[in-house]
Design an enzyme around this catalytic site. Structure first.
Site, short mmCIF file in Angstrom:
data_model
loop_
_atom_site.label_atom_id
_atom_site.label_comp_id
_atom_site.label_asym_id
_atom_site.label_seq_id
_atom_site.Cartn_x
_atom_site.Cartn_y
_atom_site.Cartn_z
N ASP A 216 -57.81 -17.18 -22.61
CA ASP A 216 -58.89 -16.31 -23.11
C ASP A 216 -59.35 -15.37 -22.01
O ASP A 216 -59.53 -15.78 -20.86
CB ASP A 216 -60.08 -17.18 -23.55
N TYR B 33 -64.80 -9.09 -18.13
CA TYR B 33 -64.69 -10.05 -17.03
C TYR B 33 -64.20 -9.34 -15.77
O TYR B 33 -63.14 -8.70 -15.76
CB TYR B 33 -63.74 -11.20 -17.39
N SER C 60 -67.26 -13.87 -31.48
CA SER C 60 -67.87 -14.70 -30.44
C SER C 60 -69.39 -14.53 -30.51
O SER C 60 -69.88 -13.40 -30.68
CB SER C 60 -67.34 -14.23 -29.08
N1 LIG Z 1 -67.87 -15.70 -25.37
C1 LIG Z 1 -68.73 -15.74 -24.39
O1 LIG Z 1 -69.83 -15.16 -24.46
C2 LIG Z 1 -68.39 -16.51 -23.14
C3 LIG Z 1 -69.35 -16.69 -22.13
C4 LIG Z 1 -68.99 -17.41 -20.99
C5 LIG Z 1 -67.70 -17.94 -20.87
N2 LIG Z 1 -66.79 -17.73 -21.87
C6 LIG Z 1 -65.40 -18.27 -21.75
O2 LIG Z 1 -65.48 -19.63 -21.37
C7 LIG Z 1 -64.67 -19.83 -20.21
C8 LIG Z 1 -65.22 -20.97 -19.40
O3 LIG Z 1 -66.53 -20.67 -18.93
P1 LIG Z 1 -67.04 -21.31 -17.55
O4 LIG Z 1 -66.20 -20.81 -16.45
O5 LIG Z 1 -68.51 -21.12 -17.46
O6 LIG Z 1 -66.69 -22.86 -17.86
P2 LIG Z 1 -66.81 -24.21 -17.08
O7 LIG Z 1 -65.44 -24.80 -17.07
O8 LIG Z 1 -67.94 -24.98 -17.72
O9 LIG Z 1 -67.28 -23.88 -15.61
C9 LIG Z 1 -66.38 -23.53 -14.59
C10 LIG Z 1 -67.04 -23.88 -13.26
O10 LIG Z 1 -67.03 -25.31 -13.13
C11 LIG Z 1 -66.35 -25.67 -11.94
N3 LIG Z 1 -65.52 -26.85 -12.24
C12 LIG Z 1 -64.71 -27.02 -13.32
N4 LIG Z 1 -64.07 -28.21 -13.25
C13 LIG Z 1 -64.48 -28.80 -12.11
C14 LIG Z 1 -64.17 -30.05 -11.51
N5 LIG Z 1 -63.29 -30.90 -12.06
N6 LIG Z 1 -64.78 -30.34 -10.34
C15 LIG Z 1 -65.65 -29.47 -9.78
N7 LIG Z 1 -65.98 -28.26 -10.31
C16 LIG Z 1 -65.39 -27.94 -11.46
C17 LIG Z 1 -65.49 -24.48 -11.60
O11 LIG Z 1 -65.27 -24.42 -10.21
P3 LIG Z 1 -63.75 -24.37 -9.62
O12 LIG Z 1 -63.19 -23.04 -10.00
O13 LIG Z 1 -63.96 -24.55 -8.18
O14 LIG Z 1 -63.02 -25.51 -10.24
C18 LIG Z 1 -66.32 -23.31 -12.08
O15 LIG Z 1 -67.27 -22.93 -11.11
C19 LIG Z 1 -64.68 -18.46 -19.52
O16 LIG Z 1 -63.60 -18.30 -18.60
C20 LIG Z 1 -64.54 -17.56 -20.71
O17 LIG Z 1 -63.19 -17.52 -21.14
C21 LIG Z 1 -67.11 -17.05 -23.00
#
Ligand SMILES: NC(=O)c1ccc[n+]([C@@H]2O[C@H](COP(=O)([O-])OP(=O)(O)OC[C@H]3O[C@@H](n4cnc5c(N)ncnc54)[C@H](OP(=O)(O)O)[C@@H]3O)[C@@H](O)[C@H]2O)c1
Length: 309
Positions: free
Chosen positions: A50, A55, A151
Site C-alpha cells: 500500500d 507519502y 479510505s
Molecule cells: N489511510 C490512511 O489514512 C492511513 C493513515 C496512516 C497509515 N496508513 C497505512 O498504514 C500503514 C501502517 O501505518 P503505521 O506505519 O503507522 O503502522 P504501524 O505498523 O502501527 O507502525 C509502524 C511503527 O511501529 C514500529 N514497529 C513496528 N513493528 C515493530 C516491532 N516489532 N518492534 C518495534 N517497533 C516496531 C515501526 O518502527 P520500525 O520501522 O523501526 O520497525 C514504525 O515506527 C502505512 O504505511 C500506510 O500504508 C494509512
C-alpha cells in the site's frame, strides 16, 4: 501467512500488508533499506503493498518503485495499491481532472504501467459521485487501474459513491488497533448514553461484514490520532503486561499478539503494517499464525482500557 479474500472477490491476499507511509528519506530510509524491507515482507508471504501519492510527498512511491525493481520480486506477484485525492495543505480533490492526473503521476513515480487498486485517501465533502465514476471508468478503460477502494469513509459516504460506480469498491482503509477501537466500542455500548456509545463511522464494521468489504486496518500499533506507539510505552503498563503474557504463551512478540488481536475479529480485516525494519517485519508477520481464544481477545480489549457494561 494467512490469506483472505479481497472484498467479495476470490483473490487471495495476505492478511498482513506492507505499508509504505514511512518509506522515504525523511525517515532515513535508503534504497537499500527499502529493498531489504520489501524483500523481508515478500519472503514472509506478504503479497500486498500500500502507498499514497502524499507519502513522503511522492518520494515513497518513487522509492517503492525503485525498491521493487532492485528486488527479485516480480511485478505480477504482488498486489500494488496506491491512494490519491489529497492535495497537501490545500484540499481534498475528487474532481475527474485531479484524479486522472494524480493516477498518471503515481504510475510515473512508481515506474509501473498499471495499479492493482486505486484508493481515495480521505473523503472529499465536494465529491460528485458521477465525476468519480467517470474518472474510474477511464482509468480502467485505459488499463491503468484494475480495482478501486476508499479510505477513512463512513458507511453513507461509501454507499453514496458505490451507487454511482460500475465497479465494486473492494476496500475501506480505517484506523483500527488495540488503542483505537471505536468501531467496536460503540457496538458494545449500544443503547447507552456514555462517550463510548458514540458511533464515529456509521457502523462501517457491520456494514463491511454484510457487504463483503475488506477493512484495511491502518497503524495497528499506534495510539489514536498519530499518538505514537503503545507497545513498550510505559504509559500503558496493563496493556503491555497482557500482551507480554500472551507473547510468552505463543512464543512471539507483543507486536504479533497485537496483530493477532485484530485478525481474531470475524470481519475479514487486512492489517497494514508500517515497519521499515526487516527483523520487525518478520516478527510482525507471525501475528496471523496466532489464533487467540475468545477470552484472550476480551482480556486484551479490557487491558487496553475498555470496559464491558
Ligand atoms: N489511510 C490512511 O489514512 C492511513 C493513515 C496512516 C497509515 N496508513 C497505512 O498504514 C500503514 C501502517 O501505518 P503505521 O506505519 O503507522 O503502522 P504501524 O505498523 O502501527 O507502525 C509502524 C511503527 O511501529 C514500529 N514497529 C513496528 N513493528 C515493530 C516491532 N516489532 N518492534 C518495534 N517497533 C516496531 C515501526 O518502527 P520500525 O520501522 O523501526 O520497525 C514504525 O515506527 C502505512 O504505511 C500506510 O500504508 C494509512
Amino acid at each position: 501467512m494467512k490469506y483472505i479474500n479481497l472484498g467479495d472477490t476470490n483473490w487471495q491476499v495476505s492478511a498482513v500488508a506492507f505499508g509504505t507511509w514511512r518509506m522515504h528519506s525523511g525517515n532515513n530510509v535508503s534504497l537499500d533499506q527499502a529493498t531489504k524491507a520489501l524483500e523481508a515482507a515478500y519472503d514472509c508471504g506478504i503479497n500486498f503493498i500500500d502507498s499514497s501519492d502524499v507519502y513522503g510527498r511522492g518520494e515513497s512511491e518513487k522509492l517503492l518503485g525503485q525498491a521493487l525493481r532492485n528486488s527479485s520480486i516480480k511485478r505480477e506477484d504482488v498486489f500494488i495499491q496506491t491512494k490519491g485525492g489529497i492535495i497537501p495543505h490545500q484540499r481534498y480533490d475528487f474532481s475527474k481532472e485531479h484524479l486522472l492526473n494524480a493516477v498518471d503521476d503515481s504510475l510515473q513515480r512508481l515506474g509501473l504501467d498499471y495499479l492493482d487498486a486505486y484508493v481515495l485517501h480521505r473523503p472529499d465533502p465536494l465529491m460528485e459521485p458521477d465525476e468519480v465514476a467517470d474518472a474510474f471508468d477511464q482509468m480502467q478503460r485505459e488499463g491503468k487501474v484494475r480495482h478501486f477502494g476508499v479510505s477513512n469513509f463512513n458507511t453513507q459516504q461509501f454507499l453514496l459513491l458505490q451507487e454511482s460506480l460500475d465497479q465494486k469498491l473492494l476496500v475501506n482503509q480505517l484506523e483500527f488497533g488495540l488503542k483505537h477501537t471505536g468501531m467496536i466500542d460503540h457496538g458494545i455500548h449500544s443503547n447507552m448514553s456514555d462517550e463510548r456509545s458514540i458511533d464515529h463511522d456509521g457502523e462501517f464494521l457491520e456494514f463491511a461484514r454484510r457487504m463483503g468489504v475488506t477493512i484495511q486496518a491502518w497503524s495497528p500499533f499506534q495510539l489514536s490520532n498519530y499518538g505514537g506507539l503503545f507497545i513498550n510505552n510505559p504509559d500503558y503498563p496493563e496493556l503491555n503486561q497482557a500482551l507480554q503474557k500472551l507473547a510468552d504463551k505463543y512464543q512471539v512478540s507483543k507486536n504479533a499478539i497485537a496483530l493477532a488481536w485484530i485478525l481474531r475479529h470475524p470481519a475479514s480485516f487486512q492489517v497494514l503494517i508500517g515497519s521499515m525494519n526487516p527483523e520487525h517485519i518478520v516478527d510482525n508477520a507471525q501475528g496471523p499464525e496466532i489464533q487467540l481464544t475468545r477470552q484472550e481477545w476480551y482480556d486484551l480489549y479490557k487491558a487496553a482500557g475498555n470496559d464491558l457494561p
